[in-house]
Design an enzyme around this catalytic site. Structure first.
Site, PDB file in Angstrom:
ATOM      1  N   ARG A   1      -7.904  -8.369  -8.929  1.00 47.89           N
ATOM      2  CA  ARG A   1      -8.953  -9.416  -9.286  1.00 47.89           C
ATOM      3  C   ARG A   1     -10.249  -9.053  -9.643  1.00 47.89           C
ATOM      4  NH1 ARG A   1      -9.523  -8.555  -3.653  1.00 47.89           N
ATOM      5  NH2 ARG A   1     -11.633  -8.860  -3.201  1.00 47.89           N
TER       6      ARG A   1
ATOM      7  N   LYS B   1       0.676  -1.267  -0.091  1.00 50.04           N
ATOM      8  CA  LYS B   1       0.030  -0.035  -0.067  1.00 50.04           C
ATOM      9  C   LYS B   1       0.896   1.212   0.149  1.00 50.04           C
ATOM     10  CE  LYS B   1      -3.069  -2.818  -0.066  1.00 50.04           C
ATOM     11  NZ  LYS B   1      -3.885  -3.397  -1.360  1.00 50.04           N
TER      12      LYS B   1
ATOM     13  N   HIS C   1     -15.798  -4.838   7.630  1.00 52.25           N
ATOM     14  CA  HIS C   1     -15.100  -4.884   6.391  1.00 52.25           C
ATOM     15  C   HIS C   1     -15.404  -5.967   5.430  1.00 52.25           C
ATOM     16  CE1 HIS C   1     -12.656  -1.723   8.033  1.00 52.25           C
ATOM     17  NE2 HIS C   1     -12.121  -2.550   9.192  1.00 52.25           N
TER      18      HIS C   1
ATOM     19  N   GLU D   1      -2.103   8.402   7.133  1.00 52.17           N
ATOM     20  CA  GLU D   1      -3.237   9.368   6.300  1.00 52.17           C
ATOM     21  C   GLU D   1      -3.994  10.259   7.154  1.00 52.17           C
ATOM     22  OE1 GLU D   1      -4.042   6.065   2.669  1.00 52.17           O
ATOM     23  OE2 GLU D   1      -5.556   6.641   3.995  1.00 52.17           O
TER      24      GLU D   1
HETATM   25  C1  MV4 Z   1      -9.700   5.046   5.497  1.00 55.73           C
HETATM   26  C2  MV4 Z   1     -10.758   5.216   6.184  1.00 55.73           C
HETATM   27  C3  MV4 Z   1     -10.921   6.761   6.624  1.00 55.73           C
HETATM   28  N1  MV4 Z   1      -9.702   7.405   6.275  1.00 55.73           N
HETATM   29  N2  MV4 Z   1      -8.655   5.534   5.380  1.00 55.73           N
HETATM   30  C4  MV4 Z   1     -10.932   0.284   5.862  1.00 55.73           C
HETATM   31  C5  MV4 Z   1     -10.609  -0.770   4.691  1.00 55.73           C
HETATM   32  C6  MV4 Z   1      -9.362  -0.217   3.973  1.00 55.73           C
HETATM   33  N3  MV4 Z   1      -9.446  -0.668   2.555  1.00 55.73           N
HETATM   34  C7  MV4 Z   1      -9.237   1.062   4.214  1.00 55.73           C
HETATM   35  N4  MV4 Z   1     -10.331   1.372   5.149  1.00 55.73           N
HETATM   36  C8  MV4 Z   1     -10.632   2.636   5.560  1.00 55.73           C
HETATM   37  N5  MV4 Z   1      -9.562   3.319   5.354  1.00 55.73           N
HETATM   38  C9  MV4 Z   1      -8.885   6.825   5.671  1.00 55.73           C
HETATM   39  N6  MV4 Z   1      -7.550   7.653   5.436  1.00 55.73           N
HETATM   40  C10 MV4 Z   1     -11.947   4.419   6.449  1.00 55.73           C
HETATM   41  C11 MV4 Z   1     -11.703   3.068   6.296  1.00 55.73           C
HETATM   42  C12 MV4 Z   1     -12.779   2.372   6.652  1.00 55.73           C
HETATM   43  C13 MV4 Z   1     -13.576   1.803   5.324  1.00 55.73           C
HETATM   44  C14 MV4 Z   1     -13.548   1.892   4.041  1.00 55.73           C
HETATM   45  C15 MV4 Z   1     -14.097   1.320   3.132  1.00 55.73           C
HETATM   46  C16 MV4 Z   1     -15.290   0.451   3.662  1.00 55.73           C
HETATM   47  C17 MV4 Z   1     -15.457   0.455   4.931  1.00 55.73           C
HETATM   48  C18 MV4 Z   1     -14.787   0.856   5.781  1.00 55.73           C
HETATM   49  C19 MV4 Z   1     -15.120   0.712   7.033  1.00 55.73           C
HETATM   50  C20 MV4 Z   1     -14.510   1.343   8.075  1.00 55.73           C
HETATM   51  C21 MV4 Z   1     -13.285   2.316   7.718  1.00 55.73           C
END
Ligand code: MV4
Length: 421
Positions: A273, A98, A217, A182
């Protein structure tokens, strides 16, 4: 199914508990891998490659899970003289780290969440960097993704503890403790773009999927399009997503995930994928993405121009998991003794379920995916409610009642939700 329609013969591989599974029965030929747990069967590269060689297969489609995003496996498939129906191993690797992907995206002019493009060494360095980024901060594992190893820091007092737990978790889960930082975006929506690249440098996108309705998630309900995406935003996000793929030399189907916050979108990660939720895109764009995967892997050029790829109506998917929504979504096990499947216009059930199936704990609890299409969002929601009411899985509990509650919720109806809903 797609392969049959194309006149392509298929060879399935199956574990000991999947002797009667639908993929085993539906394929032209099926070879046993032996073993029960994934690491003894579907994750065992030697066994899968041996089965491919023994059957005389020409190509491997890795599916959605297991080895589908494993660059080592992709390389071994190619070295064995087989076609890999997926992206180049180097692209899988670049997007799997990442920190690397954030740096490549930034260089390619893809908007990323404000933050660092280098790993952060310790809690003191994190505190210093946080002053420039601004609170709240998200600390994430370089080797993470899909929600694993993320910690939120709302003020400097929380930094040292959060850094320590995030680092420990990252080492334990990935054997790689590197962390990055971030700005943490509150109330974000998860909006992702489907992309497809051929082997001749052409890439197109098939619009967005809204995937904010999730629990720990695990996505529960996905839809296409998203209520927040206008045609202008779709064109912009789509162009950015194709640029993201092009920057790593992408081929085949992939998904670029964005966080949507306050009218802006930011690159989060790329899934290298085909994803579970791809059918909503298929319904709205009238495309069989698996056929596209097979064709581009065989060298076909993408022929529709981007301007000819247009969405029509609205599609929703509900994942049907063997879990008990009335008791904290604990996994539910048992033997399927009854099964009534929904039908009617514009209803699709992609299912692994059959009568007599024993649902255990060896695999992911997803039993089926129910997908509906309608000319507009309200019609699609009504159709999904109707289809879920028709569905009856006897023998295990499913999460369907929870999905119904969401579908009936005024805020879901209004499209007013984020990942915390
Ligand atoms: C974040 C975020 C808020 N701000 N990054 C969780 C899954 C991973 N792919 C990244 N995620 C998140 N990153 C920043 N800078 C909130 C989440 C997040 C989230 C993102 C997508 C779908 C569901 C989620 C549930 C909680 C937090």
């Amino acid at each position: 199914r797609t392969a049959r329609e194309m006149g392509v013969e298929t060879v399935a591989v199956y574990s000991d508990v999947d002797r009667r599974a639908l993929h085993t029965r539906m394929a032209h030929e099926a070879l046993p891998l032996g073993g029960t747990l994934p690491r003894e069967s579907y994750l065992d590269m030697d066994k899968v490659l041996a089965a491919a060689q023994e059957s005389g297969a020409e190509a491997i489609h890795p599916g959605y899970g297991f080895l589908s995003e494993n660059a080592v496996f992709a390389r071994r498939v190619v070295e064995a003289g087989l076609a890999w129906i997926g992206p180049p191993p180097d692209a899988i690797e670049a997007m799997g780290d990442k920190i690397t992907s954030r740096r490549i995206m930034k260089e390619a002019g893809v908007p990323v969440v404000p933050g660092l493009t280098d790993p952060v060494a310790d809690a003191d360095a994190a505190l210093e960097a946080a002053e420039g980024i601004g609170y709240p901060i998200a600390i994430k594992a370089a080797a993470g993704g899909g929600g694993k190893g993320i910690r939120i820091v709302r003020d400097p007092g929380e930094m040292a503890g959060a850094f320590r737990t995030a680092s420990g978790e990252a080492v334990a889960a990935f054997g790689d403790g590197r962390l990055y930082m971030e700005r943490y975006l509150d109330e974000p929506r998860h909006v992702e773009i489907q992309v497809l690249f051929d082997h001749h440098g052409t890439g197109v996108h098939y619009g967005e999927r809204e995937c904010s309705i999730q629990r720990r998630h695990q996505k529960l309900i996905e839809e296409s399009p998203s209520v927040v995406v206008t045609p202008e935003i779709r064109a912009r996000m789509g162009e950015v997503a194709v640029r993201a793929g092009a920057a790593v030399g992408y081929q085949n189907a992939g998904t670029v995930e964005f966080l949507w916050s306050k009218g802006e979108f930011y690159f989060l990660e790329m899934n290298t994928r085909l994803q579970v939720e791809h059918p909503v895109t298929e319904m709205v764009y009238g495309v069989d993405l698996v056929r596209e995967q097979l064709e581009v892997a065989a060298g076909k050029r993408i022929d529709p121009a981007q301007a000819d790829i247009k969405p029509r109506g609205w599609a929703i998917e509900v994942r049907i998991n063997a879990e008990d929504p009335f008791h904290g979504f604990v996994p539910s096990t048992g033997t399927i003794h009854n099964l009534r499947v929904p039908g009617g216009p514009f209803v699709r059930l992609d299912s692994a379920v059959y009568r007599g199936m024993e649902v255990g704990l060896a695999y992911d609890p997803m039993l089926a995916k129910l997908i509906v299409w309608g000319p507009d969002r309200d019609t699609a929601i009504q159709r999904m409610i109707r289809a879920l009411q028709e569905l009856n899985v006897g023998g295990v509990r499913t999460g369907a009642p929870a999905a119904l509650e969401v579908l009936e919720h005024p805020r879901f109806r209004a499209g007013d939700f984020d990942t915390h809903f």
